[in-house]
Scaffold this motif. Structure first.
Motif, PDB file in Angstrom:
ATOM      1  N   ILE A   1      42.508   5.350  -6.020  1.00 40.97           N
ATOM      2  CA  ILE A   1      42.474   6.385  -7.058  1.00 40.97           C
ATOM      3  C   ILE A   1      43.604   6.367  -7.891  1.00 40.97           C
ATOM      4  O   ILE A   1      43.591   6.653  -9.198  1.00 40.97           O
ATOM      5  N   ARG A   2      44.863   6.394  -7.399  1.00 42.99           N
ATOM      6  CA  ARG A   2      46.111   6.447  -8.025  1.00 42.99           C
ATOM      7  C   ARG A   2      46.100   5.224  -8.885  1.00 42.99           C
ATOM      8  O   ARG A   2      46.641   5.246  -9.814  1.00 42.99           O
ATOM      9  N   GLU A   3      45.806   4.147  -8.482  1.00 42.73           N
ATOM     10  CA  GLU A   3      46.110   2.875  -9.282  1.00 42.73           C
ATOM     11  C   GLU A   3      45.123   3.188 -10.489  1.00 42.73           C
ATOM     12  O   GLU A   3      45.529   2.712 -11.795  1.00 42.73           O
ATOM     13  N   ALA A   4      43.685   3.582 -10.347  1.00 42.35           N
ATOM     14  CA  ALA A   4      42.910   3.683 -11.549  1.00 42.35           C
ATOM     15  C   ALA A   4      43.467   4.939 -12.556  1.00 42.35           C
ATOM     16  O   ALA A   4      43.421   4.615 -13.741  1.00 42.35           O
ATOM     17  N   ALA A   5      44.108   5.966 -12.048  1.00 41.70           N
ATOM     18  CA  ALA A   5      44.622   7.161 -12.815  1.00 41.70           C
ATOM     19  C   ALA A   5      45.773   6.613 -13.634  1.00 41.70           C
ATOM     20  O   ALA A   5      45.862   6.815 -14.840  1.00 41.70           O
ATOM     21  N   VAL A   6      46.699   5.914 -12.938  1.00 47.56           N
ATOM     22  CA  VAL A   6      48.108   5.463 -13.632  1.00 47.56           C
ATOM     23  C   VAL A   6      47.585   4.300 -14.707  1.00 47.56           C
ATOM     24  O   VAL A   6      48.032   4.183 -15.833  1.00 47.56           O
ATOM     25  N   SER A   7      46.710   3.440 -14.439  1.00 47.66           N
ATOM     26  CA  SER A   7      46.206   2.398 -15.240  1.00 47.66           C
ATOM     27  C   SER A   7      45.520   3.115 -16.715  1.00 47.66           C
ATOM     28  O   SER A   7      45.955   2.565 -17.787  1.00 47.66           O
ATOM     29  N   TYR A   8      44.868   4.023 -16.296  1.00 50.92           N
ATOM     30  CA  TYR A   8      44.292   4.796 -17.764  1.00 50.92           C
ATOM     31  C   TYR A   8      45.398   5.531 -18.522  1.00 50.92           C
ATOM     32  O   TYR A   8      45.358   5.237 -19.514  1.00 50.92           O
ATOM     33  N   ALA A   9      46.176   6.395 -17.592  1.00 48.93           N
ATOM     34  CA  ALA A   9      46.920   7.071 -18.340  1.00 48.93           C
ATOM     35  C   ALA A   9      47.985   6.204 -19.148  1.00 48.93           C
ATOM     36  O   ALA A   9      48.484   6.728 -20.214  1.00 48.93           O
ATOM     37  N   MET A  10      48.522   5.301 -18.689  1.00 47.64           N
ATOM     38  CA  MET A  10      49.502   4.374 -19.040  1.00 47.64           C
ATOM     39  C   MET A  10      49.164   3.584 -20.305  1.00 47.64           C
ATOM     40  O   MET A  10      49.744   2.865 -20.936  1.00 47.64           O
ATOM     41  N   ALA A  11      48.023   3.277 -20.321  1.00 45.43           N
ATOM     42  CA  ALA A  11      47.445   2.429 -21.405  1.00 45.43           C
ATOM     43  C   ALA A  11      47.685   2.884 -22.904  1.00 45.43           C
ATOM     44  O   ALA A  11      47.417   4.276 -22.904  1.00 45.43           O
TER      45      ALA A  11
END
Length: 708
Positions: free
Chosen positions: A291-301
């Protein structure tokens, strides 16, 4: 229509320019029909080709390639049918119209106008959807009208309206997708449901985008994903909250956007401070780090999109679940610019336009509210009636079925829908329809619902009925038609005008072609949220399509929404702060989660696609997908008949043992009726905000029907 010379020994080929009748992409295509003589018979040969267009860029999927097969099928209804001595037998249109007007009037006089009800569909043209709403309120005078789109887009529609102030499937253009650097696909299987859109996402991947798919199954869409979150059905709101907490805790919030263009964040932040991330991950059946990997990927794009579909929306907390995903969009400022935004992947061909112009229980044309006095007054002025004559708000589609079952609604007029198969708790629906005083069904085929009818009216197909449809990105398209109607089939809008005339309301329905209806629709929508006033048939004939809102003919329409402001009076979007509860309905008696969905070769309740030999050959019967471990536990073999039971009912299908589904979940397609109808087991509880049934979460048990 274009005529061209054909090879020697054959007749002239008739080439019809049209568009696919199925999903919300609305791909443009040509259908060439060539008749040739064969000893002892006369047979038509068809060739289908895509036409370059803004949406699908000339692509056509297997359903579109074979749609002509149902339009030309020998089982098409060609004459009105009336029930006599328990059987449906042919009758004349004059007799059918006389019976309809007599029965509607008699029921209205005895029980009041609200004893009559109307049930529409999300595949009807804008013209027919508009006219159906007017027909219910002016010709019948009933407040009871709703449509099958209630089961498609209502959660996303209500969430978008509350968050943005406007509901349109995509807030961006399809051509923006390749510019996104992270795409979250939640509860949507685009590869099978809207396959002609998949190249947009493949192009985004080629451009370096990260694709995140949230689905309890490893679908064909999940196959292209960089991350697949195999979520436990019913926990989407919890997952979105978990992703947002991670974004906030790790300092990835777009504070400038939140402060300048949103309201409600501080209340949301208070809720997130006490949010238990570990518990949420456990309830969702996912690892916290994924979940963390998905959230960070979306937020940092730099750019990103979130798209949802029925997997998120067809739940009893679907409204809140979508709003939670919209929180992610707002918190990261990923909306109102190229490569960013939110999209609800509309299911039906005109699911967008069908809900904008009056088919919904609470709406008037232009996405106006039937409870707003100014809106009522304006529409009444367009229709030439008194505002006080317009009935008030009705109830949702399934709630109408409940009122039918209770005997409050005595007659039902169904157009472009098959509620026996599409509603939850199908057993109750069948019982109710069977006890109606009067049921009229307008359809191309003898659907499961039509078999209950007192009158069945034959209507034209997509190749014969001209009109406009609005695709998932808010692009209004003109579907041309040049094929002659078979037998005595009539256009659906003609049927409505004829019935209205018999009811003494003909002056309000004096239309002779779809363009006349559309011009009244344009005026009725003027100044509304869904403003079509600047869109004309001439523009649609000249251009590929026009985005709404389009207030004047001088404007090009709005493809990318919210560049400067949102549609609320203060120009700001609104965070959702109302906490939701995940669905935890399984028990010792019903230990498995039943979820449903679509397959590539079929559409909705299958009335049309099961009449296409090419499509039917791909999937002859319904099935359940079950994980190998679960199958061993219940001693189920691959390919055998099984029975699935909930507290609401049961159905029978064949088993398919697949590793790509969660062990606690069963997946069954929604395209079959009768004993294979998954909706015999779905539950009747509704979302309190939008009245969406919880199709995606039913507690069930399963057993083999093998004789031991």
């Amino acid at each position: 229509m274009v005529y061209s010379e054909s090879p020697a020994g054959r007749g002239a080929a008739v080439v019809v320019e049209t568009q696919c009748p199925f999903c919300s992409v609305q791909c443009k295509m040509t259908v060439a029909e060539e008749e040739k003589s064969i000893p002892g018979q006369f047979r038509a040969k068809y060739k289908v080709e895509g036409i370059p267009n803004l949406a699908s860029e000339g692509r056509v999927c297997v359903k579109g390639m074979n749609a002509h097969q149902h339009a030309a099928h020998s089982q098409r209804l060609l004459h009105p049918l009336i029930r006599s001595n328990g059987e449906l037998v042919p009758c004349s249109w004059d007799e059918a119209m006389a019976v309809i007007s007599e029965r509607f009037q008699a029921i209205s006089e005895k029980y009041g106008p609200d004893a009559n009800a109307v049930y529409g569909g999300g595949s009807l043209t804008n013209e027919t959807a508009y006219l159906l709403g007017k027909f219910a309120r002016v010709a019948l005078g009933t407040r009871y009208i709703d449509y099958n789109g209630r089961f498609c887009m209502s959660a996303a529609a209500s969430a978008g309206s509350k968050t943005f102030g406007i509901d349109r499937g995509l807030t961006f253009r399809l051509s923006d997708i390749p510019h996104a650097r992270c795409i979250v696909l939640a509860g949507t299987n685009i590869a099978e449901c809207q396959p002609t859109l998949l190249p947009y996402f493949n192009q985004a991947k080629e451009n370096g985008a990260t694709i995140i798919v949230i689905d309890p199954r490893r679908t064909a869409t999940a196959a292209i994903a960089d991350m697949h979150l195999a979520i436990r059905p019913g926990t989407d709101a919890m997952l979105a909250d978990a992703m947002l907490k991670i974004i906030v805790d790790e300092g990835l919030l777009d504070e400038g956007f939140v402060q300048a263009r949103t309201t409600g964040y501080e209340e949301l932040k208070t809720y997130l401070d006490s949010f238990d991330l570990s518990r949420a991950a456990d309830l969702c059946g996912l690892d916290v780090e994924l979940i963390r990997e998905a959230a960070v990927s979306y937020a940092m794009a730099d750019t990103g999109m979130v798209l949802t579909a029925r997997g998120v929306e067809q739940q009893t907390d679907g409204h809140l679940a979508v709003r939670r995903y919209l929180n992610l969009v707002l918190a990261t400022g990923k909306i109102g610019r190229e490569g960013c935004g939110y999209g609800a992947i509309t299911g039906q061909g005109n699911g967008q336009g069908g809900r904008e112009h009056g088919q919904k229980a609470d709406q008037l044309p232009g996405y106006r509210s039937i409870e707003n006095e100014e809106d009522r007054a304006y529409i009444a002025s367009v229709w030439g009636v008194k505002p006080s004559s317009l009935p008030g708000k009705g109830v949702s589609a399934y709630e109408m079925m409940e009122l039918i079952h209770e005997g409050e609604i005595k007659s039902l007029f169904v157009m472009g829908s098959n509620p026996v198969v599409s509603n939850p708790n199908a057993g109750l629906v069948e019982e109710g329809l069977n006890h109606l005083d009067f049921l009229v069904v307008a359809d191309m085929f003898m659907s499961e619902t039509a078999r209950f009818a007192d009158l069945v009216l034959p209507v034209t197909s997509y190749m014969e009925n001209e009109g406009t449809l609005t695709n998932l990105e808010g692009l209004v398209l003109l579907r041309k038609a040049a094929r002659e109607a078979p037998g005595e089939a009539l256009h659906d809008w003609m049927i409505l005008c004829s019935i209205a005339d018999r009811l003494g309301k003909g002056e309000y329905f004096d239309f002779h072609e779809p363009e006349e209806i559309f011009n009244e629709l344009r005026l009725a929508s003027k100044g509304g949220i869904a403003d079509y006033f600047g869109i004309t048939y001439d523009r649609l004939r000249r251009d590929e399509g026009v985005y709404w809102p389009c207030p004047s003919e001088e404007e090009s329409g709005t493809g990318l929404l919210f560049r400067q402001s949102f549609a609320h009076p203060d120009g700001k979007a609104v965070f959702s702060v109302m906490p939701g509860n995940p669905w935890v309905g399984v028990s010792e008696e019903y230990p498995l989660i039943l979820t449903n969905g679509r397959v590539l070769s079929h559409y909705l309740t299958g009335v049309q696609t099961r009449r296409s030999p090419s499509l039917l050959a791909r999937e002859l019967e319904n099935f359940v997908e079950i994980h190998p471990i679960t199958a061993r536990r219940y001693r189920i073999r691959d390919g055998e008949w099984v029975e699935i039971v909930s507290e609401h009912g049961r159905f029978t299908v064949r088993s398919r043992i697949k590793e790509h589904i969660r062990e606690d979940t069963l997946f069954v397609p929604m395209h079959w009726g009768g004993v294979q109808n998954v909706n015999h087991a779905t539950r009747p509880e509704l979302d309190p905000f939008c009245k969406m049934p919880g199709f995606k979460t039913a507690a069930v048990r399963i057993r083999s029907l093998r004789q031991w």
